[in-house]
Design a protein around this motif. Structure first.
Motif, PDB file in Angstrom:
ATOM      1  N   LYS A 117      24.251 -47.604  15.366  1.00 43.55           N
ATOM      2  CA  LYS A 117      23.697 -47.719  14.022  1.00 43.55           C
ATOM      3  C   LYS A 117      24.139 -49.028  13.373  1.00 43.55           C
ATOM      4  O   LYS A 117      25.124 -49.647  13.767  1.00 43.55           O
ATOM      5  N   ASP A 118      23.398 -49.458  12.360  1.00 39.58           N
ATOM      6  CA  ASP A 118      23.768 -50.658  11.611  1.00 39.58           C
ATOM      7  C   ASP A 118      25.038 -50.382  10.815  1.00 39.58           C
ATOM      8  O   ASP A 118      25.168 -49.356  10.150  1.00 39.58           O
ATOM      9  N   LEU A 119      25.984 -51.312  10.890  1.00 45.12           N
ATOM     10  CA  LEU A 119      27.244 -51.176  10.176  1.00 45.12           C
ATOM     11  C   LEU A 119      27.260 -52.086   8.961  1.00 45.12           C
ATOM     12  O   LEU A 119      26.682 -53.168   8.978  1.00 45.12           O
ATOM     13  N   LEU A 120      27.927 -51.659   7.913  1.00 45.58           N
ATOM     14  CA  LEU A 120      28.139 -52.500   6.741  1.00 45.58           C
ATOM     15  C   LEU A 120      29.350 -53.385   7.014  1.00 45.58           C
ATOM     16  O   LEU A 120      30.402 -52.889   7.421  1.00 45.58           O
ATOM     17  N   PHE A 121      29.192 -54.691   6.804  1.00 47.57           N
ATOM     18  CA  PHE A 121      30.274 -55.630   7.085  1.00 47.57           C
ATOM     19  C   PHE A 121      30.753 -56.318   5.802  1.00 47.57           C
ATOM     20  O   PHE A 121      29.958 -56.889   5.055  1.00 47.57           O
ATOM     21  N   ASP A 125      27.146 -58.430   4.705  1.00 49.81           N
ATOM     22  CA  ASP A 125      26.712 -57.651   3.551  1.00 49.81           C
ATOM     23  C   ASP A 125      27.492 -58.052   2.299  1.00 49.81           C
ATOM     24  O   ASP A 125      26.924 -58.148   1.212  1.00 49.81           O
ATOM     25  N   ASP A 147      31.045 -46.217   9.312  1.00 49.45           N
ATOM     26  CA  ASP A 147      29.829 -46.768   8.727  1.00 49.45           C
ATOM     27  C   ASP A 147      29.930 -48.264   8.444  1.00 49.45           C
ATOM     28  O   ASP A 147      28.955 -48.870   7.999  1.00 49.45           O
ATOM     29  N   GLY A 148      31.105 -48.838   8.673  1.00 47.72           N
ATOM     30  CA  GLY A 148      31.264 -50.260   8.415  1.00 47.72           C
ATOM     31  C   GLY A 148      32.673 -50.737   8.693  1.00 47.72           C
ATOM     32  O   GLY A 148      33.570 -49.947   9.007  1.00 47.72           O
TER      33      GLY A 148
END
Length: 239
Positions: free
Chosen positions: A2-6, A32, A216-217
């Motif tokens: 999945k796309d991670l928040l960075f 992000d 999630d990030g």
């Protein structure tokens, strides 16, 4: 995957030169949020960040179209940033976070109340000592402050080691607890490998380990010249 928040950037905002360089690199990387932290808690007296004098650096970040992120110590810090930074660019979002040392529940609640704004997100890190009950308590306190769950993030940065530190990390991760807190609260869970690892090599190792879990990030400290950094030099990566 999945796309991670960075979220990435220097441990503390030190100068305009460093932040301008970081803005350039962050835009290339498609981050992000750029870490532009103005208030830096210290174990011993030393460089505590630029404080209010550094707000222009968050403004530069916003002008460049990047979302700025900074730790805050008091609700007044949040109010000041909303007033000074958000008007610079109506398309950006401000991320503020409550650090592991900031464990006054009255202040936690007040920071959350000050952060109630359509373009502000709040992140809370776990406390220093090992306790899931306390960690969940922090989240309850900030929710009492009125922050929307949709605007709230949680971040695991490890717990202070007790006795002999066989793992060699600055702080000891408990990935299972982080996942339990994520499941119980239903909130996005990020991981901070920098404050957990304590060295650049440990950061890289911990990122690989964390990817086995449902984070999630990531929040990673990055500095143009880590060896010259005024805070946490050993654990910062290069861009």
């Amino acid at each position: 995957m999945k796309d991670l928040l960075f979220i990435a950037g220097p441990c503390a905002a030190e100068s305009k030169e460093i932040i301008l360089h970081s803005i350039h690199q962050a835009k290339k990387a498609g981050l992000d949020y750029l870490r532009v932290s103005l208030w830096k808690p210290r174990t011993q007296p030393g460089f505590e960040g630029l404080g209010e004098k550094g707000i222009s650096l968050l403004q530069e970040t916003a002008k460049a179209g990047l979302n700025p992120a900074t730790e805050v110590m008091l609700p007044e810090h949040v109010t000041l940033l909303i007033k000074k930074v958000l008007p610079v660019n109506e398309s950006i979002t401000l991320l503020v976070w409550i650090g592991a040392r900031n464990q006054n529940h009255i202040i936690q609640r007040a920071i959350a109340k000050a952060a109630v704004h359509p373009r502000v997100r709040l992140m809370v890190k776990n406390q220093i000592w090992h306790s899931q009950k306390h960690w969940e308590g922090i989240i309850h306190y900030v929710l009492e402050g009125g922050i929307s769950r949709k605007k709230l993030l949680v971040c695991h940065r490890g717990f202070a080691p007790i006795g002999k530190n066989q793992q060699g990390y600055r702080n000891i991760p408990n990935f299972k607890m982080a996942m339990d807190v994520k499941k119980i609260t239903g909130l996005p869970m990020l991981f901070d490998p920098s404050h957990t690892g304590g060295t650049a090599e440990n950061v890289k190792k911990l990122v690989q380990e964390a990817m086995r879990y449902d984070f999630d990030g990531l929040m990673i400290e990055v500095h143009p010249s880590p060896k010259k950094a005024l805070t946490d030099a050993q654990q910062q990566l290069t861009w």
